[in-house]
Design a protein around this motif. Structure first.
Motif, PDB file in Angstrom:
ATOM      1  N   GLU A 147       7.219  -1.480   7.673  1.00 62.92           N
ATOM      2  CA  GLU A 147       6.006  -0.768   6.937  1.00 62.92           C
ATOM      3  C   GLU A 147       4.632  -1.956   6.465  1.00 62.92           C
ATOM      4  O   GLU A 147       3.854  -2.340   5.603  1.00 62.92           O
ATOM      5  CB  GLU A 147       6.373  -0.427   5.432  1.00 62.92           C
ATOM      6  CG  GLU A 147       5.543  -0.071   4.433  1.00 62.92           C
ATOM      7  CD  GLU A 147       5.007   0.862   4.683  1.00 62.92           C
ATOM      8  OE1 GLU A 147       5.797   2.286   4.452  1.00 62.92           O
ATOM      9  OE2 GLU A 147       3.442   0.713   4.179  1.00 62.92           O
ATOM     10  N   ARG A 148       6.176  -3.707   6.384  1.00 67.39           N
ATOM     11  CA  ARG A 148       5.019  -4.997   6.317  1.00 67.39           C
ATOM     12  C   ARG A 148       4.270  -5.357   6.923  1.00 67.39           C
ATOM     13  O   ARG A 148       3.312  -5.734   7.408  1.00 67.39           O
ATOM     14  CB  ARG A 148       5.981  -6.514   5.947  1.00 67.39           C
ATOM     15  CG  ARG A 148       5.639  -7.057   4.686  1.00 67.39           C
ATOM     16  CD  ARG A 148       7.031  -7.898   4.307  1.00 67.39           C
ATOM     17  NE  ARG A 148       7.300  -7.306   3.370  1.00 67.39           N
ATOM     18  CZ  ARG A 148       6.781  -7.579   2.284  1.00 67.39           C
ATOM     19  NH1 ARG A 148       5.429  -8.479   1.707  1.00 67.39           N
ATOM     20  NH2 ARG A 148       7.436  -7.103   0.889  1.00 67.39           N
ATOM     21  N   PRO A 199       2.582  -4.239  10.920  1.00 66.77           N
ATOM     22  CA  PRO A 199       1.271  -4.041  10.447  1.00 66.77           C
ATOM     23  C   PRO A 199      -0.122  -3.284   9.657  1.00 66.77           C
ATOM     24  O   PRO A 199       0.032  -2.080   9.450  1.00 66.77           O
ATOM     25  CB  PRO A 199       1.394  -2.578  11.409  1.00 66.77           C
ATOM     26  CG  PRO A 199       2.627  -1.958  10.964  1.00 66.77           C
ATOM     27  CD  PRO A 199       3.789  -2.923  10.122  1.00 66.77           C
ATOM     28  N   ARG A 200       0.026  -4.651   8.625  1.00 63.85           N
ATOM     29  CA  ARG A 200      -0.667  -4.453   7.571  1.00 63.85           C
ATOM     30  C   ARG A 200      -2.491  -4.282   7.689  1.00 63.85           C
ATOM     31  O   ARG A 200      -2.341  -2.738   7.482  1.00 63.85           O
ATOM     32  CB  ARG A 200      -0.937  -6.008   6.719  1.00 63.85           C
ATOM     33  CG  ARG A 200      -0.691  -6.282   5.583  1.00 63.85           C
ATOM     34  CD  ARG A 200       0.862  -4.511   4.740  1.00 63.85           C
ATOM     35  NE  ARG A 200       1.245  -6.007   4.144  1.00 63.85           N
ATOM     36  CZ  ARG A 200       1.570  -6.931   3.238  1.00 63.85           C
ATOM     37  NH1 ARG A 200       0.025  -6.180   2.378  1.00 63.85           N
ATOM     38  NH2 ARG A 200       2.424  -7.071   2.622  1.00 63.85           N
TER      39      ARG A 200
END
Lengths: 139, 161
Positions: free
Chosen positions: B52-53, B55-56
């Motif tokens: 989640e964190r 591939p911003r």
């Protein structure tokens, strides 16, 4: 400014939905539900057009006479939908983008919380207070 | 660069702690598997959060191959400060990721010593890969094998339903 904020999971069920408690909240829930179709359409349309640079921000999904609905999708197919009051003409695109960015950051923090199981409803108070700050802001 | 060392030490302690209770009179193969499963599920949860964190802002992950390339480059650099050495595929859902000097094994030996103990140190990383893939929308099965330390290979089999 924002009248209703919703976070919807990959499988299209709501992880978090909150609206300003003045009117018939069911109307907002229904608007969010119908906007999911528009989101899906935008995602699949972008895929077919073979665009190299795809954006996370989907923009205005559809306007009604009182409200405008904006969408944003993350890499993990989690969708954020925001319903905004139309009577506020000073609300610019940049501001909506920054609100979505804040939502994305808070959602990432919720995901990294070891007490949160991915797929559950979001019950984090920090997330709640961030959404409240976005909804209460009246200009 | 201190954080890399911290993670290595923490990981070594995790493995040591789980295996410290194997002094039971009758361990059996079931116990081993439980420990490996615990490590793998820990890695899975971490992978979900990382997926989640990391591939911003990049939404260019259209195909499976893009996601695997993202794993080999960005994820590996973020966790181990180096890229994966090679990625091969049979274009039918199986990918083999090879790392010729895996940071968690490089301090142990270089050669054939300790090859039987190596799987314990790879379980967490397998879970990490599986968790990140699952957040990015790919259900998979990840296994690891070691021929000679510190080189190892991870095999990812995508489960299409």
């Amino acid at each position: 400014m924002a009248v209703c904020v919703a976070v919807i999971a990959k499988e299209n069920y709501p992880l978090y939905i909150r609206s300003v408690p003045t009117e018939n909240e069911l109307k907002f829930h229904y608007m969010v539900h119908t906007s999911l179709d528009v989101v899906d359409e935008k995602i699949s349309a972008m895929g077919k057009a073979l665009v190299d640079q795809r954006e996370l921000y989907l923009g205005l999904l559809y306007p009604t006479e009182d409200y405008k609905v904006y969408g944003y999708v993350t890499n993990s197919k989690v969708k954020f939908v925001m319903v905004v009051d139309s009577s506020n003409p000073a609300l610019r695109d940049n501001e909506i983008r920054s609100m979505f960015r804040k939502l994305h950051n808070s959602y990432t923090d919720v995901m990294c919380n070891p007490f949160y199981n991915p797929g559950d409803r979001i019950q984090s108070r920090a997330f709640d207070s961030m959404v409240t700050s976005m909804m209460i802001q009246v200009c | 660069m201190v954080d890399a060392v911290l993670f290595e030490f923490l990981h070594t302690e995790m493995v040591a702690e789980l295996w410290a209770h194997e002094a039971d009179p009758d361990p059996g193969p079931g116990e081993q598997k439980m420990n490996l499963l615990v490590l793998e599920s820990m890695g899975f949860r971490v992978g979900q959060a990382l997926g989640e964190r990391l591939p911003r802002e990049t939404l260019a992950l259209r195909e499976e191959l893009d996601v695997l390339k993202f794993l080999c480059k960005d994820l590996w650099v973020a966790v181990f400060q180096k890229q994966m050495d090679s990625l091969r595929t049979n274009h039918q859902g199986t990918y083999v990721l090879q790392d010729s000097s895996f940071p968690l094994l490089v301090r142990m030996a270089s050669g054939l010593q300790y090859v039987e103990e190596a799987p314990k140190f790879l379980a967490f990383t397998c879970g990490l890969l599986r968790g990140t893939l699952s957040t990015l929308g790919i259900k998979s099965l990840v296994t690891a094998s070691v021929a000679a330390l510190p080189a190892c290979r991870f095999q990812v089999v995508v489960q299409r339903s």
